[in-house]
Design an enzyme around this catalytic site. Structure first.
Site, mmCIF file in Angstrom:
data_model
loop_
_atom_site.group_PDB
_atom_site.id
_atom_site.type_symbol
_atom_site.label_atom_id
_atom_site.label_comp_id
_atom_site.label_asym_id
_atom_site.label_seq_id
_atom_site.Cartn_x
_atom_site.Cartn_y
_atom_site.Cartn_z
ATOM 1 N N TYR A 471 -7.997 93.875 54.351
ATOM 2 C CA TYR A 471 -8.309 94.976 53.350
ATOM 3 C C TYR A 471 -7.693 94.293 52.113
ATOM 4 C CZ TYR A 471 -9.464 97.485 57.536
ATOM 5 O OH TYR A 471 -10.234 98.172 58.419
ATOM 6 N N LYS A 472 -8.086 93.646 51.476
ATOM 7 C CA LYS A 472 -7.375 92.838 50.234
ATOM 8 C C LYS A 472 -6.976 94.051 49.343
ATOM 9 C CE LYS A 472 -9.935 88.542 49.766
ATOM 10 N NZ LYS A 472 -11.232 88.903 50.685
#
Ligand code: FDA
Length: 527
Positions: A471-472
């Site tokens: 989940y950048k």
């Protein structure tokens, strides 16, 4: 890589600097190069989509899963390449490298920050939508899955051959295998079996020199790095060989909703002490969101306790009554189903027919910002209360936090076994998500999630505050997308995602892609 100047299509002149060496080429030269190498004109029309092609927009938008990055002002690729053969991938690498275009690899297009289909410098997308074969071998309990396949296609492929094998990857069935396995992959089988990448036993990769490598030829260092060390960093992974895991023919899922008036805070407080210690066969998660209260016109916050046992309901009820009686789990909260149906259950979809797993567009697309935390010490009850109360704020109308219990198999794997380091001692991982529909309001919502994240600082892991690469979150820091990024600069975000494994990732990157051809805002830089 450095773009010094560019003008409009089709006479684009790009000046590119690859670690010092300057090249000047045009978009026309790039297309010429690619067309020459692909050579067959009917294939060219199915593989290269320039901005003049009537299908360009539909190909571009087909796998954009964050509407935040598909506005009229979002930078668009000069071309989208949808390879049909390995040689098309090699040609795309060759021509982009020689003619000054940054390459963005896209598999399922779920990158939360859109880095697989957006760049601030002239770029082309290598879209693996045609690389989506799934070959399941039940006898040897393995599968070869191409990167452009979705988790849903893999799950479906397994379930259509056997009810007693599964694969431990993410909950959402539309995520692409290519990006998912490049960052780890945690889902409902995670406490029992660990991450998706813990089960990768071989891969096919095209490196920056266009060489096609398998596990043996790439060597154990690079094979270690691609199993979670980041996408668009070490090469284009075309396919993965994965080991399947046993699942029982029947699993039991449950949901129990508790709102603030029903002691959600106290029950969550209890959950965080026990969820990571429950038997490995039992996965639990808590989804926190704003809902209507029973008092007309009022809102409350709901903690939705969900879970899955690899076993029957008659086993689940006494287990929960014994370990977590506060939840008040009853038989009517539970449903028995197959493992593959449980994927749809957690995805909020009807569990029949299961071929919805093949539908890449089954879930709505909105504008989203996400952040993650790993929590190692239980939160105080006042801390939980403050966290829940933030969901009563106006900006949280479409916000949700998904909190997943760790422990089990995750506790048994060493931090440096693979690049993903968040293993022993994690109680739970939280994914904070805020959504909105009107782009003009983006700032307000993003500001809310940043405040939520700041609030959680006292309770999250520290030094570093760990974050999940899948989940950048570009708020954590970015590379210079033009020019050199120092180790120190990249460490700011790199240590949060990879802890001490970051150093080894940088060393491997330096060896395999010293010119930093494969790069994005949070790819591992070479030294
Ligand atoms: P996408 O194609 O956007 O690629 C992501 C990154 O990987 C980009 O940097 C891209 O360039 C690179 N990349 C893609 N294919 C590559 C290839 N073949 N070779 C090299 N690099 C490549 N995660 C999780 O662990 N558990 C979960 O349950 C979920 N659930 C979930 C739901 C939803 C709705 C979203 C949006 C995201 C998740 N995720 C998740 C996170 C998900 O695992 C993560 O976003 C993946 O990177 C998505 O992979 P895609 O291939 O879809 O993305």
């Amino acid at each position: 890589m450095k773009f010094l100047q560019h003008s409009v299509l089709p006479f684009l002149i790009v000046t590119l600097s690859l670690n010092g060496a300057t090249l000047a080429h045009s978009y026309g030269d790039f297309l010429h190069c690619l067309s020459l190498r692909i050579s067959n004109s009917s294939t060219i029309s199915k593989v290269i989509y320039t901005q003049n092609n009537p299908s360009y927009s539909s190909v571009l938008n087909a796998s954009i899963h964050n509407a935040r990055f598909s506005t009229p002002t979002t930078p668009k690729p000069y071309a989208i390449i949808t390879p049909r053969k390995t040689s098309h991938v090699q040609s795309t690498i060759y021509c982009s490298k020689n003619h000054g275009f940054q390459l963005r690899i896209r598999s399922g297009g779920h990158d939360v920050e859109g880095v697989s289909y957006v760049s601030q410098v002239p770029f082309v997308i290598l879209d693996l939508v045609n690389f989506r074969e799934v070959k399941v071998d039940t006898e040897n309990e393995v599968a070869w899955v191409q990167s452009g396949a979705t988790t849903g296609e893999l799950y479906y492929g397994i379930a259509s051959k056997t009810q007693t094998l599964g694969f431990p990857a993410g909950i959402c069935h539309t995520i692409g295998i290519g990006g998912h396995l490049s960052g780890g992959g945690f889902g409902v089988l995670g406490r029992k079996y660990g991450l998706a990448v813990d089960h990768v036993i071989d891969a096919k990769l095209v490196d920056a020199n266009g060489r096609v490598l398998r596990r043996k030829s790439m060597g154990e260092d690079l094979f270690w790095a691609i199993r979670g060390g980041g996408g668009n960093t070490f090469g284009v992974v075309l396919a993965w060989k994965v080991k399947l895991v046993p699942v029982p023919p029947v699993v039991t899922v449950f949901t129990v909703n508790k709102n603030l008036e029903q002691n959600a805070t106290k029950i969550f407080n209890r959950w965080q002490y026990i969820a990571h210690k429950l038997p490995k066969d039992l996965f639990t998660t808590v989804w926190v969101m704003k809902v209507n209260s029973s008092q007309v016109g009022k809102k409350t916050v709901q903690a939705s306790f969900r879970g899955m046992l690899l076993g029957g309901v008659d086993e689940l009820i006494p287990l929960i009554q014994n370990e977590f009686p506060e939840l008040g789990l009853a038989k009517e909260n539970c449903t028995q189903m197959s493992w593959v149906q449980s994927i749809l259950y957690f995805g909020g979809l009807p569990i029949q027919p299961v071929d919805i797993l093949l539908n890449r567009h089954a879930l709505p697309v909105s504008s989203v910002k996400e952040k993650t935390d790993f929590v190692r010490e239980p939160m105080s009850e006042t801390g939980i209360e403050g966290f829940m109360n933030m969901f009563l704020e106006e900006e949280a109308d479409f916000a949700i936090t998904m909190i997943e219990a760790f422990g089990g198999r995750m506790d048994e794997i060493r931090e440096n076994e693979l690049p993903y380091p968040h293993r022993a001692g994690i109680l739970f991982e939280s994914t904070y998500i805020v959504q909105w529909t009107n782009e003009a309001d983006a700032g307000t919502y993003i500001n809310w999630i940043r405040r939520l994240y700041s609030y959680m600082a006292s309770y999250a892991s520290k030094s570093p505050r760990e974050a999940y690469y899948n989940y950048k979150d570009l708020d954590l820091g970015t590379n210079n997308i033009i020019g050199y990024t120092s180790y120190e600069q990249a460490s700011v975000w790199g240590l949060k995602y990879f802890k001490n494994n970051f150093k080894r990732l940088v060393q491997i990157k330096t060896k395999v892609d010293p010119m930093n051809f494969f790069r994005n805002e949070q790819s591992i830089p070479p030294l």
